[in-house]
Design an enzyme around this catalytic site. Structure first.
Site: not given
Length: 300
Positions: A107-108, A158, A162, A251
């Site tokens: 993620d991210d 995503h 965020h 991540h």
């Protein structure tokens, strides 16, 4: 034989024009270098010819389209999620204990330095993973987003910023649609996978995503790497929570991910020692779908 000779020349011209037109169209649709595709040319000899120019052309176009779809799937540009996973929340795939497959997700990102290092490790181990990207990060680092897809990984949504606060429908649409549009614009991939920031299910984002038939991909094994534990702690945590059909959360962005990068080779090695193989999230769902069909057939 003589009757067929008069047809060869005009047909060749028509086929060449179709092939050229198809190539130009695909070039517009998929904004990536065609060098990222492996060669899998359509063999015209394999096309059954039953007479008639239009029928032959239709068969050629169908074979060409099928070939391109196969190549797009190999590179992650096109992937399907079974219907029953659309618009639902999924933490893992329901597989038999002897089905030792697991999905790594990140993620991210894309994030300078760390995304590239994660990709290098995955490449060295011949593993495909699933990356849930943040729209504004993808905008800032488009080359990393392209690399993710070009190397055969699956890319998911995503959100753009965020953020964790509540979103009305218009704000949620901006966060999700803008990110998916950019993913497609840069990589050619149309994603149907969504992961809410922080795993928050009730702030408006998931409601909107489900309405758009996104699969809400959560996780069954949380590395908690955002707290930057040591590589050893991170590795043990993931291995302890890992199980057949599991989805591992890690991540590649959002901060210092050096411990994740350090732990990843050990995580992969130890899972392999336990007999696991690694798949993408869509592949995980397809395996569950296949198992369900096999069970249903045995009951008939």
């Amino acid at each position: 034989m003589e009757n067929n000779k008069s047809f060869v020349w005009p047909q060749g011209i028509l086929l060449a024009l179709i092939a050229l037109g198809g190539s130009l169209s695909l070039g517009l649709i998929v904004p990536m270098s065609l060098n990222t595709f492996t060669t899998n040319a359509v063999n015209l000899k394999d096309i059954e010819i039953k007479g008639g120019t239009q029928q032959r052309l239709n068969q050629f176009k169908l074979a060409m389209l099928t070939s391109w779809q196969q190549q797009a799937r190999v590179k992650g540009l096109s992937y399907n999620v079974p219907t029953r996973f659309q618009g639902v929340i999924v933490n893992r795939a329901k597989l038999a204990p002897n089905q030792k497959v697991i999905a790594l997700t990140f993620d991210d990102g894309p994030w300078p330095e760390y995304t590239a290092k994660v990709l290098n490790i995955l490449r060295e181990n011949n593993i495909k993973a699933t990356f849930f990207v943040v729209g504004q990060m993808l905008k800032n680092h488009p080359e990393l987003g392209k690399q993710i897809v070009a190397e055969g990984h699956v890319i998911g949504n995503h959100t753009w910023h965020h953020w964790y606060h509540f979103f009305n429908q218009q704000a949620a649409a901006f966060e999700i649609d803008r990110t998916s549009d950019l993913i497609y614009e840069l990589t050619g991939a149309k994603t149907t996978l969504f992961r809410p920031p922080g795993g928050m299910l009730h702030n408006g984002l998931v409601t909107y995503a489900r309405g758009k038939k996104y699969t809400i991909v959560m996780w069954s094994a949380d590395s908690v790497d955002y707290k930057t534990p040591s590589a050893a702690v991170l590795t043990n945590r993931v291995l302890k929570q890992g199980s057949p059909g599991g989805i591992v959360l890690m991540h590649d962005g959002g901060g210092n991910r050096s411990h994740t990068v350090a732990a990843l080779p050990q995580i992969i090695s130890k899972f392999k020692q336990q007999g696991y193989r690694f798949v993408t999230v869509p592949e995980l769902f397809e395996l569950e779908e296949k198992d369900e069909k096999m069970i249903a057939n045995t009951k008939k």
